[in-house]
Design a protein around this motif. Structure first.
Motif, PDB file in Angstrom:
ATOM      1  N   GLU A   1      -8.888  11.189  -6.804  1.00 29.07           N
ATOM      2  CA  GLU A   1      -7.617  11.259  -6.073  1.00 29.07           C
ATOM      3  C   GLU A   1      -7.737  12.187  -4.862  1.00 29.07           C
ATOM      4  OE1 GLU A   1      -3.127  13.010  -6.837  1.00 29.07           O
ATOM      5  OE2 GLU A   1      -4.279  12.270  -8.547  1.00 29.07           O
ATOM      6  N   LYS A   2      -8.399  13.316  -5.054  1.00 30.68           N
ATOM      7  CA  LYS A   2      -8.552  14.281  -3.961  1.00 30.68           C
ATOM      8  C   LYS A   2      -9.395  13.711  -2.827  1.00 30.68           C
ATOM      9  CE  LYS A   2     -10.073  19.028  -3.026  1.00 30.68           C
ATOM     10  NZ  LYS A   2     -10.691  20.248  -3.613  1.00 30.68           N
TER      11      LYS A   2
ATOM     12  N   ILE B   1      -4.744   4.523  -7.879  1.00 25.54           N
ATOM     13  CA  ILE B   1      -6.180   4.535  -8.179  1.00 25.54           C
ATOM     14  C   ILE B   1      -6.566   3.340  -9.039  1.00 25.54           C
ATOM     15  CG2 ILE B   1      -7.957   5.749  -9.505  1.00 25.54           C
ATOM     16  CD1 ILE B   1      -6.828   8.367  -8.407  1.00 25.54           C
TER      17      ILE B   1
ATOM     18  N   ALA C   1       0.089   8.334  -7.997  1.00 24.28           N
ATOM     19  CA  ALA C   1      -1.325   8.334  -7.633  1.00 24.28           C
ATOM     20  C   ALA C   1      -2.161   7.611  -8.679  1.00 24.28           C
ATOM     21  CB  ALA C   1      -1.823   9.765  -7.460  1.00 24.28           C
ATOM     22  N   ASN C   2      -1.773   7.757  -9.941  1.00 28.11           N
ATOM     23  CA  ASN C   2      -2.518   7.119 -11.020  1.00 28.11           C
ATOM     24  C   ASN C   2      -2.498   5.595 -10.861  1.00 28.11           C
ATOM     25  OD1 ASN C   2      -3.968   7.232 -13.573  1.00 28.11           O
ATOM     26  ND2 ASN C   2      -2.123   6.338 -14.474  1.00 28.11           N
TER      27      ASN C   2
ATOM     28  N   ARG D   1     -10.446  11.436 -12.628  1.00 25.61           N
ATOM     29  CA  ARG D   1      -9.378  10.833 -11.840  1.00 25.61           C
ATOM     30  C   ARG D   1      -8.869  11.807 -10.792  1.00 25.61           C
ATOM     31  NH1 ARG D   1      -4.197  10.872 -11.256  1.00 25.61           N
ATOM     32  NH2 ARG D   1      -3.925  12.471 -12.857  1.00 25.61           N
ATOM     33  N   GLU D   2      -8.806  13.115 -11.137  1.00 24.78           N
ATOM     34  CA  GLU D   2      -8.310  14.131 -10.202  1.00 24.78           C
ATOM     35  C   GLU D   2      -9.226  14.252  -8.981  1.00 24.78           C
ATOM     36  OE1 GLU D   2      -8.735  14.567 -13.439  1.00 24.78           O
ATOM     37  OE2 GLU D   2      -6.665  14.755 -14.157  1.00 24.78           O
TER      38      GLU D   2
END
Length: 418
Positions: free
Chosen positions: A67-68, A83, A79-80, A63-64
């Motif tokens: 997100e980036k 997504i 952000a979670n 997920r990180e």
């Protein structure tokens, strides 16, 4: 980023049941022979998420990282949630494409994966598999067969049309390096076996899949090995013109070096002078037109003329014709210059003699060698060209520059004085 994308493992599945993912060249998805992604969607977040998930394969994408890639340095309140909303919308859109109903993208322990219920095959991953198998192959025939399968999978740079940096750029460079090494190895193997037909095929594929990666040199080498000298000369001229137009001086040097080596190999079979002269004689219908050639041949003719006028005393003029707008600004736009290029070419060819020489120098510019012509005669020639060009009912004009061709000795004197 190492890839281990999920490929079709069960070979009993029919081809049409597999989702084909194309990463080399333009990104595309194909299922049952139907393209699932429109051109306008190939640079959207929809496409970027799918590219990451397919390319990450069984490892999945965190997920990180997602997100980036999607949001960069931007700070989002949640952000979670953003997504997961995006993933939800992608599932809805995929369902509308005609794929079998399913969850498509699954989330597990903070990572996202493609659902194995719909098997997929990614060209980049298959390319790597073939390369790996070729390295482990037992004999050269099996190795070459696998190399061919790998090299033909590469149909362009990885996500060629993508403006993304980061992981896309890194993977693009990695695959380019793999492709270069593969081509180099195959070329050496085919040379050893004198398999010139296959070497030509390899060179032509490289020229198309990776322009300016010396594919033309492989084709020239293959044609030379097969003794097809006429095709070699034609391709050499075309290649020099192509490379010159993009100002790749390093590549031009490589091509010229190859030309010198190639000339050493070009031996014609024994023949009598009558046959040789007959083969060199131009067809009658061509003699009625000015000599039309590419820049490389034009430059060689210029060198020859400069030598000849030393003894003949002939006057020869070099004329540059430049396409301009009504304010005499050169036309550099692709759209206008290419549309009018045929008009200006026809106008020049209909206005000069069969003994003159003409070439396209660049976009909207043409060079003419006027043989046995005085400087004052050039104005009359320019009037004839203008008259032909005006028949096209265009608002554009032609600007002319003329210089006399200097003999070799005069040119040396000019250099000594400067």
């Amino acid at each position: 980023m190492q890839t281990c994308g999920t490929c079709m493992k069960n070979k009993k599945l029919k081809k049409q049941q597999v989702l084909y993912v194309k990463m080399f060249g333009d990104f595309s998805l194909e299922y049952q022979g139907i393209s699932l992604i429109a051109k306008k969607k190939k640079e959207t977040q929809f496409a970027r998420v799918l590219q990451l998930i397919f390319h990450s394969g069984e490892k999945g994408i965190s997920r990180e990282h997602l997100e980036k890639v999607l949001f960069g340095e931007r700070t989002l309140d949640d952000a979670n949630h953003a997504i997961h909303s995006l993933i939800y919308n992608i599932r809805k859109k995929l369902e509308q494409t005609g794929l079998p109903k399913g969850k498509y993208i699954i989330s597990r322990r903070g990572r996202f994966y493609w659902n194995k219920e719909i098997p997929f095959e990614e060209d980049a991953q298959v390319f790597e598999e073939y390369c790996s198998r070729a390295r482990r192959a037992g004999d050269w025939e099996e190795q070459l067969e696998l190399c061919w399968k790998a090299v033909l999978m590469y149909k362009g740079a990885f996500l060629k049309g993508s403006a993304q940096e980061g992981w896309v750029k890194a993977e693009r460079e990695r695959y380019q390096t793999m492709f270069r090494k593969l081509v180099k190895y195959m070329a050496e193997l085919l040379r050893t076996k004198k398999a010139y037909i296959q070497l030509e095929k390899l060179g032509r594929h490289v020229s198309k899949a990776a322009p300016y990666e010396e594919g033309e040199l492989l084709v020239l080498e293959a044609l030379t090995g097969m003794g097809r000298t006429e095709q070699v000369e034609i391709l050499y001229g075309e290649t020099m013109e192509k490379y010159r137009q993009v100002y790749m001086e390093e590549e031009l040097v490589k091509l010229k070096d190859f030309r010198r080596k190639m000339q050493e190999q070009l031996d014609h079979p024994y023949d009598i002078l009558d046959n040789i002269q007959e083969n060199m004689t131009e067809r009658l219908e061509k003699v009625k037109e000015p000599y039309q050639c590419n820049w490389v041949v034009f430059r060689e003719i210029y060198h020859m003329v400069a030598r000849m006028i030393e003894r003949s005393g002939q006057q020869v003029q070099l004329m540059l014709c430049t396409l301009t707008d009504m304010e005499e600004h050169p036309i550099r736009s692709d759209e206008y210059a290419e549309v009018l290029s045929r008009y200006i070419w026809e106008s020049i060819c209909r206005s000069i003699r069969a003994g003159d020489v003409v070439t396209r120098y660049g976009r909207g510019q043409y060079l003419v060698l006027l043989i046995n012509t005085k400087p004052e005669d050039c104005q009359e020639i320019q009037k004839r060209i203008d008259a032909q060009f005006r028949k096209k009912n265009t608002v554009y004009e032609i600007r002319y520059n003329v210089k006399s061709v200097r003999s070799l000795n005069n040119a040396k004197d000019d250099q000594n004085l400067s």
